[in-house]
Motif scaffolding. Structure first.
Motif, PDB file in Angstrom:
ATOM      1  N   CYS A   1      43.122  67.649  47.159  1.00 20.78           N
ATOM      2  CA  CYS A   1      42.867  66.425  47.930  1.00 20.78           C
ATOM      3  C   CYS A   1      41.625  65.744  47.366  1.00 20.78           C
ATOM      4  O   CYS A   1      40.503  66.136  47.646  1.00 20.78           O
ATOM      5  CB  CYS A   1      42.677  66.752  49.408  1.00 20.78           C
ATOM      6  SG  CYS A   1      42.302  65.300  50.427  1.00 20.78           S
TER       7      CYS A   1
ATOM      8  N   CYS B   1      46.043  66.611  51.713  1.00 19.41           N
ATOM      9  CA  CYS B   1      44.862  66.237  52.508  1.00 19.41           C
ATOM     10  C   CYS B   1      45.043  66.568  53.984  1.00 19.41           C
ATOM     11  O   CYS B   1      44.392  65.979  54.852  1.00 19.41           O
ATOM     12  CB  CYS B   1      44.561  64.752  52.331  1.00 19.41           C
ATOM     13  SG  CYS B   1      44.164  64.282  50.631  1.00 19.41           S
TER      14      CYS B   1
ATOM     15  N   GLU C   1      44.080  69.057  55.758  1.00 23.55           N
ATOM     16  CA  GLU C   1      42.858  69.515  56.427  1.00 23.55           C
ATOM     17  C   GLU C   1      41.953  68.342  56.758  1.00 23.55           C
ATOM     18  O   GLU C   1      41.347  68.289  57.832  1.00 23.55           O
ATOM     19  CB  GLU C   1      42.127  70.517  55.543  1.00 23.55           C
ATOM     20  CG  GLU C   1      40.875  71.096  56.197  1.00 23.55           C
ATOM     21  CD  GLU C   1      40.230  72.183  55.356  1.00 23.55           C
ATOM     22  OE1 GLU C   1      39.049  72.486  55.613  1.00 23.55           O
ATOM     23  OE2 GLU C   1      40.891  72.724  54.460  1.00 23.55           O
ATOM     24  N   ARG C   2      41.859  67.388  55.839  1.00 26.23           N
ATOM     25  CA  ARG C   2      41.033  66.210  56.085  1.00 26.23           C
ATOM     26  C   ARG C   2      41.574  65.407  57.268  1.00 26.23           C
ATOM     27  O   ARG C   2      40.830  64.955  58.133  1.00 26.23           O
ATOM     28  CB  ARG C   2      40.987  65.324  54.833  1.00 26.23           C
ATOM     29  CG  ARG C   2      40.135  64.085  54.998  1.00 26.23           C
ATOM     30  CD  ARG C   2      40.214  63.189  53.766  1.00 26.23           C
ATOM     31  NE  ARG C   2      39.695  63.848  52.578  1.00 26.23           N
ATOM     32  CZ  ARG C   2      39.720  63.287  51.368  1.00 26.23           C
ATOM     33  NH1 ARG C   2      40.268  62.089  51.193  1.00 26.23           N
ATOM     34  NH2 ARG C   2      39.216  63.938  50.336  1.00 26.23           N
ATOM     35  N   HIS C   3      42.902  65.255  57.311  1.00 24.70           N
ATOM     36  CA  HIS C   3      43.501  64.518  58.425  1.00 24.70           C
ATOM     37  C   HIS C   3      43.238  65.224  59.753  1.00 24.70           C
ATOM     38  O   HIS C   3      42.958  64.570  60.772  1.00 24.70           O
ATOM     39  CB  HIS C   3      45.012  64.386  58.210  1.00 24.70           C
ATOM     40  CG  HIS C   3      45.395  63.686  56.938  1.00 24.70           C
ATOM     41  ND1 HIS C   3      44.645  62.677  56.397  1.00 24.70           N
ATOM     42  CD2 HIS C   3      46.468  63.848  56.119  1.00 24.70           C
ATOM     43  CE1 HIS C   3      45.216  62.251  55.279  1.00 24.70           C
ATOM     44  NE2 HIS C   3      46.323  62.952  55.089  1.00 24.70           N
TER      45      HIS C   3
ATOM     46  N   SER D   1      40.759  67.106  60.569  1.00 28.21           N
ATOM     47  CA  SER D   1      39.360  66.958  60.979  1.00 28.21           C
ATOM     48  C   SER D   1      39.146  65.635  61.693  1.00 28.21           C
ATOM     49  O   SER D   1      38.431  65.558  62.700  1.00 28.21           O
ATOM     50  CB  SER D   1      38.441  67.053  59.758  1.00 28.21           C
ATOM     51  OG  SER D   1      38.506  68.337  59.180  1.00 28.21           O
TER      52      SER D   1
END
Length: 349
Positions: free
Chosen positions: A177, A201, A203-205, A207
Motif C-alpha cells: 500500500c 490498503c 489496514e489504512r481504510h 484505521s
C-alpha cells in the motif's frame, strides 16, 4: 442456510472482536487478549446468540453446526485459549449452553521457538534476506520470546526488514500500500482482477473507518472519550503485555485428546506467520498421519495442499496471504464448507 451461518459468523466476529493484531517493525506479530476478556466472551457467547436470532440454542440444529466455527478468527493465542476455557467449563454438563464442537485457526502464532525457526527459514528460502542475516537471526533469536525479543534479536530483525525492502510481508507477491491512485492505475493494466478482489490498503481504510465518531458510537467503543486515535498497531499495548505464553502446543494437546475438531490453515505467501512456522509447530505435536500430504482441488485446479493427522487437519491455500479470505475468497469458502461438513479437502481423484 449458509447465508444465515455467515450472518451469525459476522455477529460473532463483532462480538469477539477485542483481539488486537499488532505489527512491530513490519515483522513481529502479537495477539492481545486477557483471561478476563476470555471469560467475558464465554458469557456473551452463551446469551448473545439467543438474543440475536431469538431461537433456542439447545433446540437448534443450525446453531449446533455454527458453534463448531464460532472461534474461527485469525489469531493463534486467542482461539486455543478461549477454546480451552469453553471445553473445561463444559466438562460434566449434559446440555451446555455452548455446544462446542471444535475450532479452526489460520496463519496462527503457535509456538515462539518453532515460529521463529520457520519464519526465518521462509524469509531465507524465498530470497527475502541474505545468508548472513539468516545465520544472525538464528543465533540472536534462538529460544527467545516473539512478544519481547532480546536487544540482539531486535537488531537482527531490523537488518532483515531493510533487506526485505518495500514489500507487504503479509502477502509478499502483491503490491504494498503506497500511493493508492497510482496503485489502482497499475492494477488495471497488469492485474485487472485484483482491483475488484483485493485492496492492499485495507489496514489504512480500517484505521480511518474505526476512528469515525459515528462508527465508534455504533460499536459502543471509546465510551470514555480518550484523546488519541485508535490504531491497528499499538506499541504501548505490545510493550506492556507481559503474560503471553511462549507456546500453545500444550493447549492443542489437551484439546486434541478431548476429540475436538481442530483445523489449522495457512496462506502460503504470508511472511509474517508463514507456512513453514506452522508446519514446524504441528510437527512438534508428533501426531500420527491419517491422510498423507495431497493437493486439494478447486474446480479442476490445485487450491492448496492438505494433510490429515489424528486429531488435527492442516490445509494450505495456494497464493493466499496472511488473511486467506481477503486474498482467496473462493478457496476460503471451500475450506470453510469442508470444515463445517467435517470432510477432508476435495481431491482430484
Amino acid at each position: 442456510m449458509l447465508g444465515t451461518i455467515w450472518q451469525i459468523y459476522y455477529f460473532l466476529t463483532l462480538l469477539l472482536g477485542l483481539v488486537f493484531h499488532m505489527q512491530i517493525k513490519q515483522q513481529i506479530c502479537i495477539h492481545l487478549v486477557t483471561r478476563k476478556q476470555l471469560k467475558m466472551h464465554i458469557f456473551f457467547l452463551s446469551i448473545g446468540l439467543k438474543d440475536f436470532l431469538n431461537i433456542s440454542i439447545e433446540n437448534s440444529t443450525l446453531l449446533e453446526k455454527v458453534m463448531q466455527v464460532i472461534l474461527y478468527m485469525i489469531t493463534g493465542h486467542y482461539v486455543p485459549q478461549l477454546a480451552q476455557l469453553v471445553y473445561r467449563r463444559n466438562k460434566g454438563i449434559n446440555n451446555p449452553d455452548i455446544n462446542f464442537k471444535g475450532f479452526m485457526v489460520g496463519n496462527a502464532v503457535t509456538d515462539d521457538y518453532h515460529d521463529y525457526v520457520g519464519t526465518f527459514e521462509y524469509w531465507w528460502t524465498h530470497g527475502l534476506i541474505s545468508d548472513s542475516t539468516y545465520r544472525m537471526l538464528r543465533i540472536a533469536c534462538d529460544f527467545g520470546s516473539s512478544q519481547h525479543p532480546s536487544v540482539q534479536c531486535m537488531q537482527a530483525l531490523r537488518v532483515a526488514v531493510v533487506e526485505q525492502g518495500n514489500i507487504d510481508p503479509y502477502s509478499i507477491y502483491t503490491p504494498p500500500c503506497n500511493d493508492t491512485a497510482s496503485l489502482r492505475s497499475g492494477l488495471r493494466g497488469r492485474y485487472p482482477w485484483m482491483s475488484r478482489a483485493y485492496d492492499p490498503c485495507t489496514e489504512r481504510h480500517s484505521s480511518v473507518y474505526f476512528n469515525l465518531p459515528e462508527v465508534q458510537k455504533a460499536l459502543h467503543a471509546n465510551v470514555t472519550g480518550v484523546s488519541y486515535e485508535w490504531k491497528t498497531c499499538s506499541d504501548i499495548v505490545g510493550n506492556y503485555w507481559t503474560d503471553s505464553p511462549l507456546s500453545m502446543l500444550p493447549i492443542y494437546r489437551e484439546l486434541i485428546n478431548a476429540s475436538l475438531r481442530i483445523w489449522v490453515y495457512s496462506g502460503d505467501t504470508d511472511a509474517v506467520v508463514p507456512l513453514t512456522a506452522t508446519r514446524y509447530s504441528i510437527d512438534a505435536l508428533k501426531l500420527p498421519t491419517i491422510i498423507n500430504w495431497y493437493p486439494w482441488n478447486d474446480n479442476g485446479k490445485v487450491g492448496g495442499w492438505s494433510q490429515v493427522y489424528k486429531g488435527l487437519t492442516l490445509v494450505t491455500v495456494r497464493g493466499a496471504g496472511h488473511e486467506v479470505p481477503l486474498h482467496r475468497p473462493r478457496q476460503a469458502f471451500i475450506l470453510f464448507r469442508s470444515f463445517l461438513e467435517n470432510k477432508a479437502m476435495p481431491s482430484s481423484s
